[in-house]
Write a protein that holds these residues in place. Structure first.
Motif, PDB file in Angstrom:
ATOM      1  N   GLU A 159      59.631 -63.115  56.958  1.00 23.24           N
ATOM      2  CA  GLU A 159      60.201 -64.285  56.962  1.00 23.24           C
ATOM      3  C   GLU A 159      61.652 -64.249  57.784  1.00 23.24           C
ATOM      4  O   GLU A 159      62.046 -65.326  58.267  1.00 23.24           O
ATOM      5  CB  GLU A 159      60.432 -65.026  55.554  1.00 23.24           C
ATOM      6  N   LEU A 160      62.006 -63.108  57.777  1.00 31.23           N
ATOM      7  CA  LEU A 160      63.402 -62.707  58.630  1.00 31.23           C
ATOM      8  C   LEU A 160      62.882 -62.359  59.943  1.00 31.23           C
ATOM      9  O   LEU A 160      63.898 -62.181  61.174  1.00 31.23           O
ATOM     10  CB  LEU A 160      64.068 -61.676  58.033  1.00 31.23           C
ATOM     11  N   ARG A 161      61.798 -62.078  60.567  1.00 40.99           N
ATOM     12  CA  ARG A 161      61.683 -61.882  61.968  1.00 40.99           C
ATOM     13  C   ARG A 161      60.264 -62.433  62.078  1.00 40.99           C
ATOM     14  O   ARG A 161      59.198 -61.635  62.637  1.00 40.99           O
ATOM     15  CB  ARG A 161      61.696 -60.364  62.030  1.00 40.99           C
ATOM     16  N   PRO A 162      60.096 -63.857  62.104  1.00 42.39           N
ATOM     17  CA  PRO A 162      58.911 -64.558  62.309  1.00 42.39           C
ATOM     18  C   PRO A 162      58.530 -64.246  63.968  1.00 42.39           C
ATOM     19  O   PRO A 162      57.377 -64.541  64.125  1.00 42.39           O
ATOM     20  CB  PRO A 162      59.150 -65.799  62.212  1.00 42.39           C
ATOM     21  N   HIS A 163      59.393 -64.206  64.880  1.00 41.65           N
ATOM     22  CA  HIS A 163      59.168 -63.891  66.206  1.00 41.65           C
ATOM     23  C   HIS A 163      59.159 -62.575  66.763  1.00 41.65           C
ATOM     24  O   HIS A 163      59.529 -62.236  67.786  1.00 41.65           O
ATOM     25  CB  HIS A 163      59.996 -64.991  67.009  1.00 41.65           C
ATOM     26  N   ASN A 185      63.303 -70.982  62.929  1.00 38.22           N
ATOM     27  CA  ASN A 185      62.708 -70.144  61.896  1.00 38.22           C
ATOM     28  C   ASN A 185      62.577 -71.079  60.753  1.00 38.22           C
ATOM     29  O   ASN A 185      63.524 -70.954  59.691  1.00 38.22           O
ATOM     30  CB  ASN A 185      63.570 -69.104  61.310  1.00 38.22           C
ATOM     31  N   PRO A 186      61.698 -72.217  60.663  1.00 36.80           N
ATOM     32  CA  PRO A 186      61.319 -72.745  59.490  1.00 36.80           C
ATOM     33  C   PRO A 186      60.929 -72.141  58.238  1.00 36.80           C
ATOM     34  O   PRO A 186      60.829 -73.002  57.165  1.00 36.80           O
ATOM     35  CB  PRO A 186      60.451 -73.894  60.078  1.00 36.80           C
ATOM     36  N   TYR A 187      60.544 -70.975  58.373  1.00 36.07           N
ATOM     37  CA  TYR A 187      60.181 -70.150  57.189  1.00 36.07           C
ATOM     38  C   TYR A 187      61.432 -69.990  56.306  1.00 36.07           C
ATOM     39  O   TYR A 187      61.094 -69.832  54.852  1.00 36.07           O
ATOM     40  CB  TYR A 187      59.519 -68.753  57.600  1.00 36.07           C
ATOM     41  N   PHE A 188      62.472 -69.915  56.830  1.00 38.54           N
ATOM     42  CA  PHE A 188      63.795 -69.316  56.007  1.00 38.54           C
ATOM     43  C   PHE A 188      64.104 -69.948  54.751  1.00 38.54           C
ATOM     44  O   PHE A 188      63.883 -69.403  53.657  1.00 38.54           O
ATOM     45  CB  PHE A 188      64.965 -69.386  57.158  1.00 38.54           C
ATOM     46  N   LEU A 189      64.572 -71.291  54.824  1.00 38.33           N
ATOM     47  CA  LEU A 189      64.975 -71.977  53.693  1.00 38.33           C
ATOM     48  C   LEU A 189      63.964 -72.168  52.478  1.00 38.33           C
ATOM     49  O   LEU A 189      64.045 -71.738  51.609  1.00 38.33           O
ATOM     50  CB  LEU A 189      65.480 -73.468  54.164  1.00 38.33           C
TER      51      LEU A 189
END
Length: 638
Positions: A159-163, A185-189
């Protein structure tokens, strides 16, 4: 398009002015009296952050409570200590009861294009041991844990490095930090709000003693011996695991902290004197002083809860205990509430598309077979016989409580239609039968499906007894096999499980801004495609790549969701994935909207009568804030 969003923590919970808390002895818990009198602890006004989070209980339809007392709870083993982190639900950012994200531990945060996230801490906030909680704790975790290859050998959470790349981290000042990505990064929150939250911070003043950068080798060796670990990295990891709640010395930000070192038969969690929430009257939360967790055999938790041995119990009991528990209300001082389970299906059949048997793998990867197996099941009979007609016959999909719900998803391939099921199985090449009427596989073997279960609920067995008859009528023989959960999952990952019975989608009340990864192979514990999930999880270094076009499409859509910058765009992607998932019947959902008994002592107040119950996203009881539960005057216990 909105490019910058600002969220203020104190406005999210209350429109009231900040209550006066200074020097008000009435707002001090009696539990802390001796420490306060001895001068070993500062008064409330000095323990709270400058801007505590105000929980306006009246706005939630609840009553402000009184301090004191203990809540007893039953657990099946030491691993269940993690429930206290889930129930306490103190997160940097968390969901409220409407499943809207808002600051919790944070005072506020801003988001720019879903790329730049700036977090402001609450000035004066402290860890449970009274040490200041500042941006240095974020710096320590970033520089000395995440970027330390020995402590974080994988390079950081996905989640900290989705790309592919980690974000840039900055300390702006003592109470402000920032994480920046070049792409959204919409995964973060959502992962900060998760039951097992993404960890960004730790109590550096405590953890440095276990880190080779700050501690000499002789002392580290002594600590490794004391805590029974063989590697320096393992020492730090063991002492820092806040989710497991196994280290009583670890300072926390939760409402209660563990005081008992395992192994033990009873674990006592005591109130955090520095917890950051207060009610509208200025009383510091939590109201209850202690949680006492008693270890019990999982098989008898419901029986003990029914006789008043637990003041708050949801885990370890199931819907099939409801009749017994309601009857127990007549004899013991307990109340039983029914909350709606948030799973996409209370029970679902998971055909393993990664089966090690090449013939069965080919058969189960044929969508006609999966659809036929679904159509052959009489869900109405299951609902009436097992759930007393209180569930909803549905595919494995989101519930009506989700803004993403569409009736066509729920109805996909669930009509009880044995004639169409027979037609589909014939068309899939299973048109030959033996003398008993059982269909034959392409290699001549009988079509005998072994469904495996972890054996943790009699509901699974009851359902399978009915499905045996349903599938027999279309020429499929069903057998069952029970094994322990760890063995069960290990067999599934090894391809040795042909089909399993498990829960459906974890999150059946999802919003567009929640990660749709449950609809694609993303984890190795997804029973329908564990090897494909491992491939995704390991970035292609383990497992196997998906080879079904529809599964490839799901992974592709998940990637697009991870690059999206608006809720509208994310909703569109969710709908595409839900349509594929239900139409392809990757899991055979049976019944959802089922009810979960929640047992409470009759004197325990502020427990909702009706609510949503699930691990993700409601954190079981977490979003309903057990720190606001309170006990009326003591009543004699049986």
């Amino acid at each position: 398009m909105v490019t910058r969003r600002t969220f203020l923590g104190f406005l999210a919970s209350s429109v009231l002015p900040l209550p006066a808390v200074a020097a008000d002895a009435d707002n001090e818990p009696d539990f802390l009296h001796d420490w306060l009198r001895a001068g070993q602890m500062p008064p409330l006004a000095q323990r709270l952050p400058k801007m505590p989070r105000i929980i306006n209980l009246a706005a939630l339809g609840r009553e402000p409570g009184r301090y004191g007392g203990s809540i007893r709870m039953l657990i099946g083993g030491q691993n269940d200590l993690r429930l206290m982190n889930v129930y306490g639900y103190a997160r940097l950012v968390g969901y409220d009861q409407t499943l809207t994200l808002q600051p919790d531990i944070l005072e506020s945060y801003t988001v720019e294009n879903d790329c730049i996230f700036t977090f402001k801490l609450r000035e004066g906030h402290k860890w449970s041991d009274g040490h200041p909680f500042t941006s240095d704790d974020f710096r320590y975790w970033w520089e000395d844990v995440i970027l330390n290859k020995k402590l974080t050998p994988g390079g950081g959470a996905l989640e900290l490095r989705p790309h592919g790349d980690l974000p840039r981290f900055e300390v702006i000042d003592e109470v402000t930090v920032r994480y920046s990505w070049d792409q959204p990064n919409p995964y973060f929150l959502p992962n900060l709000a998760a039951p097992q939250a993404l960890v960004l911070v730790g109590p550096s003043h405590y953890l440095k003693q276990f880190h080779p950068k700050y501690q000499d080798d002789i002392r580290l060796s002594a600590l490794m011996k004391q805590y029974r670990v063989k590697k320096v990295a393992d020492l730090h990891i063991k002492m820092a695991r806040v989710y497991r709640q196994e280290n009583p010395e670890l300072p926390v930000l939760d409402p209660w902290h563990n005081t008992t070192a395992p192994p033990a038969e009873q674990f006592v969690f005591e109130r955090n004197p520095y917890f950051h929430r207060i009610d509208e009257n200025g009383k510091q939360l939590p109201y209850v002083d202690r949680f006492v967790l008693n270890v019990s055999s999982s098989a008898i938790i419901s029986a003990k809860a029914g006789t008043g041995e637990s003041d708050l119990q949801a885990t370890g009991i199931d819907f099939d205990d409801y009749t017994f528990l309601r009857d127990a209300e007549k004899r013991y001082p307990i109340k039983v509430n029914l909350w709606k389970a948030t799973r996409g299906s209370r029970v679902a059949l998971m055909p393993n598309l990664n089966s090690a048997d090449p013939v069965w793998r080919q058969v189960l990867c044929d969508v006609r077979v999966r659809r036929a197996l679904s159509l052959a099941i009489d869900r109405h009979e299951i609902n009436m016989a097992v759930f007393y007609g209180l569930g909803t016959e549905s595919a494995d999909t989101v519930l009506p409580e989700s803004p993403l719900y569409k009736p066509e998803y729920a109805k996909a391939w669930i009509a009880h239609d044995p004639a169409q099921a027979n037609t589909l199985l014939d068309a899939a090449g299973l048109d030959k039968r033996d003398a008993d009427g059982i269909r034959l596989l392409p290699d001549g073997r009988r079509a005998e499906i072994t469904v495996e279960t972890a054996g943790e609920s009699t509901l699974d067995t009851d359902v399978l007894e009915l499905v045996i008859d349903h599938w027999r009528k279309v020429g499929i023989a069903l057998f069952t096999r029970t094994s322990q959960r760890d063995i069960f999952r290990s067999r599934a990952m090894g391809g040795r499980v042909m089909m399993s019975i498990w829960y459906g989608l974890d999150n059946g009340v999802a919003t567009a801004d929640m990660n749709p990864g449950q609809l694609a192979p993303t984890m190795d514990d997804q029973m329908q495609w564990p090897l494909w999930g491992m491939y995704y999880l390991s970035r292609g270094t383990q497992g196997t790549a998906p080879d079904l076009p529809e599964v490839k499409k799901l992974v592709e859509l998940l990637g697009k969701w991870g690059e999206s910058t608006s809720s509208f765009e994310r909703a569109g992607i969710w709908h595409q994935m839900l349509e594929i998932y239900t139409d392809q019947v990757f899991s055979i959902g049976l019944i959802n909207g089922t009810l979960q008994p929640v047992v409470r002592a009759s004197r325990l107040q502020n427990v909702p009568e009706k609510a949503l119950y699930g691990f993700d996203p409601t954190c079981y009881l977490g979003v309903y804030m057990p720190d606001t539960f309170w006990l009326k005057e003591d009543q004699p216990r049986v």
